[in-house]
Write a protein that holds these residues in place. Structure first.
Motif, mmCIF file in Angstrom:
data_model
loop_
_atom_site.group_PDB
_atom_site.id
_atom_site.type_symbol
_atom_site.label_atom_id
_atom_site.label_comp_id
_atom_site.label_asym_id
_atom_site.label_seq_id
_atom_site.Cartn_x
_atom_site.Cartn_y
_atom_site.Cartn_z
ATOM 1 N N ALA A 1 0.819 -1.215 0.000
ATOM 2 C CA ALA A 1 0.000 0.000 0.000
ATOM 3 C C ALA A 1 0.855 1.269 0.000
ATOM 4 O O ALA A 1 0.372 2.344 -0.357
ATOM 5 C CB ALA A 1 -0.935 0.007 1.210
ATOM 6 N N LYS A 2 2.103 1.146 0.426
ATOM 7 C CA LYS A 2 2.958 2.336 0.497
ATOM 8 C C LYS A 2 3.128 2.952 -0.881
ATOM 9 O O LYS A 2 3.469 2.267 -1.847
ATOM 10 C CB LYS A 2 4.316 1.978 1.098
ATOM 11 C CG LYS A 2 4.268 1.771 2.607
ATOM 12 C CD LYS A 2 5.651 1.638 3.198
ATOM 13 C CE LYS A 2 5.586 1.548 4.720
ATOM 14 N NZ LYS A 2 6.926 1.440 5.326
ATOM 15 N N SER B 1 -4.127 8.833 0.086
ATOM 16 C CA SER B 1 -3.446 7.549 0.104
ATOM 17 C C SER B 1 -4.472 6.424 0.006
ATOM 18 O O SER B 1 -5.648 6.598 0.341
ATOM 19 C CB SER B 1 -2.631 7.391 1.388
ATOM 20 O OG SER B 1 -3.486 7.154 2.496
ATOM 21 N N VAL C 1 -4.735 3.678 1.791
ATOM 22 C CA VAL C 1 -5.249 3.288 3.099
ATOM 23 C C VAL C 1 -6.278 4.297 3.597
ATOM 24 O O VAL C 1 -7.325 3.921 4.147
ATOM 25 C CB VAL C 1 -4.090 3.121 4.107
ATOM 26 C CG1 VAL C 1 -4.614 3.102 5.533
ATOM 27 C CG2 VAL C 1 -3.327 1.835 3.811
ATOM 28 N N LYS D 1 -3.101 -1.065 8.439
ATOM 29 C CA LYS D 1 -1.681 -0.773 8.524
ATOM 30 C C LYS D 1 -1.073 -0.733 7.124
ATOM 31 O O LYS D 1 -1.122 -1.711 6.383
ATOM 32 C CB LYS D 1 -0.969 -1.856 9.336
ATOM 33 C CG LYS D 1 -1.382 -1.909 10.806
ATOM 34 C CD LYS D 1 -0.795 -0.759 11.589
ATOM 35 C CE LYS D 1 -1.002 -0.951 13.073
ATOM 36 N NZ LYS D 1 -0.399 0.158 13.872
ATOM 37 N N GLU D 2 -0.502 0.405 6.753
ATOM 38 C CA GLU D 2 0.133 0.548 5.447
ATOM 39 C C GLU D 2 1.480 -0.182 5.454
ATOM 40 O O GLU D 2 2.375 0.173 6.219
ATOM 41 C CB GLU D 2 0.324 2.033 5.139
ATOM 42 C CG GLU D 2 0.834 2.310 3.740
ATOM 43 C CD GLU D 2 1.005 3.793 3.493
ATOM 44 O OE1 GLU D 2 0.188 4.383 2.778
ATOM 45 O OE2 GLU D 2 1.969 4.361 4.053
#
Length: 327
Positions: free
Chosen positions: A8-9, A19, A21, A54-55
Motif C-alpha cells: 500500500a505504500k 493515500s 489506506v 496498517k500501510e
C-alpha cells in the motif's frame, strides 16, 4: 481488527486525492460505519467499526493476529483474483455462508488498487463474517441491490450498494456465535417500542404531520434504537399550493434509569421522497426525556418553537417482553 495492507505504500485512491489506506478507511466509515451507527443488532446492540489498517510495503510477511490484504495491480474493472482464501470455522450458516472464520483465523486476501467503494466494502464484509448473497450467478431472493451480492450481472460496482438490517443482524449473529463458542453470552436485552408522531404549523402557512415507530433496546443503562416515520406537508398561499410526502429514518442513543429515558437522535437522517421533515427529529441536540408513566410504559408530549412556526411531538414506548439474554 487489524489488517496489514501489503504494497500500500505509495499507492493512492483511484482518483489520486489521498493515500490508498485513507481511501479504504473512508469507504469503510461511509458504508459499514454509517450502517452500524444507524441499525442496531436485535434493537439492543450497536455494532462499532474498529478496523485498523496498517500501510505495509511490498513483500510484507504475515503477522500473527492480523488479517492481510495484498494490493493487486489495477484490474481495469474485471476485479479478477479479488477475495479471501478459505478458512476453517467452528460455526457456519449453510444458507447464507456466514460464519466465524474471520474471528478465528488470520485471513489472507487481495483487492486491486483501482477497486471502487462497493468492491472494498464488499470484501471487508467477508472479514465481518458475511457470505455472498448470490447463487448461480444471480442475487439471492430479496438481496438484489445489497452489499454482499457481489459480482453478478447488472451490478454497477461504481454505485455503492445498500447495507440493510439483514446484513447487520447477520454480522451480529456471527459475533454471537463466536462468543458462544468461547462459552460467553450477550447480556440481557429489553425492547421498548411504540408510536411517534408530530404535527407542524408555520406562518407561511404550512402544515405537516408524520407518524411512525420508535424502537429502543436497553442493555443495562444504555439505550439505542431507530425511528422510522412517514408523512406529508402542504404549503398554501394565494398564488400556489405545494405538497410533499416521504419517509425518514434515523438512529437513537441514550440512557434508561428505570424511571425515564433520555434520548438523542443520531444522524444520518435517511430520506425518501421530498418529505416529511421529521419534525420530532428537528429538536436541538439535547436529551429528550421520556418518563415511565406506568409499569412497562413511557410517554412524552412536548412542543418546540422553530423559525416561523412550531411543532408538537408525541412519543410512547411500551416494553415488549422480559427477554432472556440473547442466544
Amino acid at each position: 481488527m487489524t489488517v496489514d495492507v501489503v504494497d500500500a505504500k505509495g499507492q493512492t485512491s483511484p482518483d489520486g486525492t489521498m493515500s490508498l489506506v485513507d481511501y479504504w478507511e473512508k469507504v469503510l466509515n461511509d458504508t459499514w460505519g454509517a450502517a452500524f451507527n444507524q441499525l442496531p443488532y436485535k434493537t439492543c446492540f450497536k455494532l462499532e467499526l474498529k478496523v485498523n489498517l496498517k500501510e505495509r510495503g511490498d513483500g510484507f510477511d504475515a503477522k500473527k493476529g492480523n488479517h492481510r490484504i495484498i494490493v493487486g495491480a489495477a484490474s481495469g474493472g474485471s476485479f479478477e483474483g479479488t477475495g479471501f482464501e478459505g478458512s476453517s470455522e467452528t460455526t457456519r450458516n449453510s444458507k447464507t455462508g456466514d460464519g466465524t472464520r474471520s474471528f478465528e483465523n488470520d485471513r489472507d486476501g487481495a483487492i486491486p488498487v483501482d477497486a471502487p467503494p462497493t468492491v472494498v466494502a464488499h470484501e471487508f464484509g467477508h472479514l465481518f463474517g458475511l457470505g455472498d448473497d448470490r447463487k448461480n450467478g444471480a442475487p439471492k431472493t430479496g438481496r438484489d441491490g445489497t452489499m454482499m451480492v457481489g459480482g453478478v450481472a447488472g451490478v454497477d460496482v461504481n454505485v455503492v450498494q445498500k447495507i440493510d438490517q439483514n446484513l447487520i443482524d447477520r454480522i451480529g449473529e456471527a459475533v454471537r456465535k463466536h462468543l458462544e463458542n468461547q462459552g460467553k453470552k450477550l447480556p440481557k436485552c429489553d425492547t421498548w417500542k411504540g408510536p411517534i408522531s408530530s404535527t407542524y404549523t408555520n406562518v407561511t402557512p404550512c402544515m405537516g404531520s408524520d407518524q411512525g415507530t420508535i424502537t429502543v433496546g436497553v442493555v443495562g443503562k444504555d439505550a439505542s434504537g431507530t425511528v422510522a416515520v412517514s408523512g406529508s406537508y402542504t404549503c398554501t398561499t394565494e398564488l400556489f399550493t405545494v405538497t410533499g410526502a416521504g419517509t425518514v429514518t434515523f438512529g437513537v442513543t441514550g440512557t434508561f434509569t428505570g424511571d425515564e429515558f433520555r434520548l438523542l437522535w443520531e444522524p444520518p437522517f435517511v430520506t425518501t421522497g421530498d418529505g416529511p421533515s421529521a419534525y420530532c427529529g428537528a429538536i436541538p441536540e439535547r436529551p429528550i426525556v421520556v418518563p415511565v408513566t406506568e409499569r412497562g410504559t413511557a410517554q412524552a408530549s412536548f412542543e418546540h418553537a422553530i423559525t416561523g412556526g412550531q411543532f408538537t411531538c408525541e412519543i410512547t414506548l411500551e416494553r415488549q417482553s422480559d427477554d432472556e439474554p440473547v442466544g
